[in-house]
Design a protein around this motif. Structure first.
Motif, mmCIF file in Angstrom:
data_model
loop_
_atom_site.group_PDB
_atom_site.id
_atom_site.type_symbol
_atom_site.label_atom_id
_atom_site.label_comp_id
_atom_site.label_asym_id
_atom_site.label_seq_id
_atom_site.Cartn_x
_atom_site.Cartn_y
_atom_site.Cartn_z
ATOM 1 N N TYR A 1 2.506 14.141 -9.523
ATOM 2 C CA TYR A 1 3.479 15.207 -9.785
ATOM 3 C C TYR A 1 3.619 15.456 -11.279
ATOM 4 O O TYR A 1 3.699 16.603 -11.724
ATOM 5 N N HIS A 2 3.612 14.364 -12.059
ATOM 6 C CA HIS A 2 3.785 14.499 -13.508
ATOM 7 C C HIS A 2 2.504 14.925 -14.222
ATOM 8 O O HIS A 2 2.567 15.569 -15.264
ATOM 9 N N THR A 3 1.344 14.572 -13.696
ATOM 10 C CA THR A 3 0.082 14.882 -14.370
ATOM 11 C C THR A 3 -0.627 16.117 -13.810
ATOM 12 O O THR A 3 -1.340 16.803 -14.531
ATOM 13 N N GLU A 4 -0.412 16.401 -12.512
ATOM 14 C CA GLU A 4 -1.111 17.522 -11.875
ATOM 15 C C GLU A 4 -0.159 18.578 -11.323
ATOM 16 O O GLU A 4 -0.602 19.602 -10.815
ATOM 17 N N TYR B 1 2.588 18.153 -5.361
ATOM 18 C CA TYR B 1 3.648 17.550 -4.551
ATOM 19 C C TYR B 1 3.454 17.941 -3.097
ATOM 20 O O TYR B 1 3.436 19.134 -2.763
ATOM 21 N N ASP B 2 3.270 16.956 -2.230
ATOM 22 C CA ASP B 2 3.125 17.188 -0.796
ATOM 23 C C ASP B 2 4.357 16.618 -0.103
ATOM 24 O O ASP B 2 4.465 15.406 0.082
ATOM 25 N N GLN B 3 5.268 17.486 0.258
ATOM 26 C CA GLN B 3 6.553 17.041 0.793
ATOM 27 C C GLN B 3 6.393 16.226 2.075
ATOM 28 O O GLN B 3 7.071 15.218 2.267
ATOM 29 N N ILE B 4 5.504 16.639 2.959
ATOM 30 C CA ILE B 4 5.311 15.926 4.221
ATOM 31 C C ILE B 4 4.854 14.494 3.979
ATOM 32 O O ILE B 4 5.395 13.540 4.536
ATOM 33 N N ALA B 5 3.849 14.323 3.115
ATOM 34 C CA ALA B 5 3.315 12.987 2.832
ATOM 35 C C ALA B 5 4.332 12.117 2.110
ATOM 36 O O ALA B 5 4.485 10.928 2.421
ATOM 37 N N VAL B 6 5.045 12.700 1.149
ATOM 38 C CA VAL B 6 6.006 11.928 0.359
ATOM 39 C C VAL B 6 7.176 11.454 1.215
ATOM 40 O O VAL B 6 7.543 10.268 1.189
ATOM 41 N N VAL B 7 7.782 12.352 1.973
ATOM 42 C CA VAL B 7 8.935 11.986 2.804
ATOM 43 C C VAL B 7 8.539 10.939 3.839
ATOM 44 O O VAL B 7 9.246 9.942 4.041
ATOM 45 N N SER B 8 7.387 11.134 4.475
ATOM 46 C CA SER B 8 6.925 10.170 5.478
ATOM 47 C C SER B 8 6.638 8.816 4.843
ATOM 48 O O SER B 8 6.946 7.764 5.423
ATOM 49 N N TYR C 1 0.839 -1.214 0.000
ATOM 50 C CA TYR C 1 0.000 0.000 0.000
ATOM 51 C C TYR C 1 0.868 1.255 0.000
ATOM 52 O O TYR C 1 0.632 2.193 -0.765
ATOM 53 N N ARG C 2 1.908 1.275 0.816
ATOM 54 C CA ARG C 2 2.777 2.456 0.854
ATOM 55 C C ARG C 2 3.560 2.609 -0.444
ATOM 56 O O ARG C 2 3.729 3.721 -0.955
ATOM 57 N N ALA C 3 4.044 1.496 -0.996
ATOM 58 C CA ALA C 3 4.801 1.552 -2.249
ATOM 59 C C ALA C 3 3.914 2.077 -3.387
ATOM 60 O O ALA C 3 4.356 2.877 -4.216
ATOM 61 N N LEU C 4 2.662 1.645 -3.411
ATOM 62 C CA LEU C 4 1.727 2.111 -4.450
ATOM 63 C C LEU C 4 1.405 3.592 -4.270
ATOM 64 O O LEU C 4 1.189 4.306 -5.253
ATOM 65 N N TYR C 5 1.389 4.041 -3.036
ATOM 66 C CA TYR C 5 1.124 5.465 -2.810
ATOM 67 C C TYR C 5 2.294 6.330 -3.280
ATOM 68 O O TYR C 5 2.107 7.475 -3.702
ATOM 69 N N ILE C 6 3.507 5.795 -3.190
ATOM 70 C CA ILE C 6 4.647 6.525 -3.740
ATOM 71 C C ILE C 6 4.475 6.677 -5.251
ATOM 72 O O ILE C 6 4.711 7.747 -5.822
ATOM 73 N N ALA C 7 4.046 5.586 -5.907
ATOM 74 C CA ALA C 7 3.772 5.649 -7.345
ATOM 75 C C ALA C 7 2.661 6.643 -7.629
ATOM 76 O O ALA C 7 2.701 7.382 -8.629
ATOM 77 N N ASN C 8 1.669 6.702 -6.756
ATOM 78 C CA ASN C 8 0.574 7.663 -6.896
ATOM 79 C C ASN C 8 1.083 9.095 -6.831
ATOM 80 O O ASN C 8 0.671 9.944 -7.629
ATOM 81 N N TRP C 9 2.011 9.352 -5.902
ATOM 82 C CA TRP C 9 2.559 10.711 -5.785
ATOM 83 C C TRP C 9 3.401 11.091 -7.005
ATOM 84 O O TRP C 9 3.372 12.248 -7.451
#
Length: 214
Positions: free
Chosen positions: A170-173, A176-183, A158-166
């Protein structure tokens, strides 16, 4: 919404269902960290307070309610219904080592200094480390049941897929949420060793065992 977000949510939901089914079927909480489940319940509670203030979509609302209900049902199963099967001796991780720094960081690094935003940030930081009591328990006992490893695998997926989601967002919209991505990256790192053992042992029918701590 995109395919990575949907698959991530489904993987997350599947992990929770696997854990609940394991408890109900075996009528035992052996090998499950109650402290990790308390932290996940706290994560969902502090993150989904916007249920009372903001409507995003039916899908969003339904998933939030399901996660909240499942989290508290799991805690109830561990500490009330099947309390006698709970291994409290090996579930000995000190939660204050996580809660104190996470609370402090949520006040220092957030998007805006408002109660809901601070609590949302707290939930993001806490989720990144909430699995540590479970991993600590496995390392302390030296092994884990296969069904528990399936739960951990889908939670990590689930976490790995959310990284792909971010990355996709980033590329389509250009979002970028730095807090969510880093965590999220930090949390995924905690699963890396487990993923390796899962593929090399569990998927080959072997029992997951870890070196006992000295």
């Amino acid at each position: 919404m995109n395919i990575f977000r949907i698959l991530g949510d489904l993987s997350h939901l599947l992990a929770i269902i696997i854990l609940l089914m394991k408890i109900l079927k075996s009528k035992s909480c052996a090998g499950i960290s109650g402290k990790s489940q308390i932290l996940f319940a706290l994560v969902f509670t502090t993150r989904y307070l916007d249920l009372f203030t903001t409507f995003i979509s039916v899908y969003n609302t339904v998933m939030k309610v399901i996660f909240l209900i499942c989290a508290y049902v799991t805690v109830y199963m561990i500490y009330v219904r099947f309390q006698k099967t709970f291994d409290s001796e090996n579930d000995s991780f000190r939660l204050e080592f996580l809660l104190v720094p996470v609370t402090g960081l949520s006040f220092l690094e957030n998007h805006s200094f408002t109660p809901l935003e601070i609590l949302w940030t707290f939930s993001i930081y806490l989720e990144s480390v909430a699995i540590l009591p479970q991993l600590f328990m496995i390392s302390k006992t030296g092994e884990a049941e296969t069904i528990t490893t399936h739960y951990l695998f889908f939670l990590g997926l689930y976490r790995a897929l959310y990284i792909a989601n971010w990355v996709w967002r980033y590329h389509t919209e250009n979002f970028y949420d730095q807090i969510a991505v880093v965590s999220g990256v930090v949390q995924t790192i905690f699963y890396c060793d487990f993923f390796y053992l899962y593929v090399t042992k569990v998927l080959k029918g072997k029992k997951l065992s870890l070196p006992m701590p000295v």
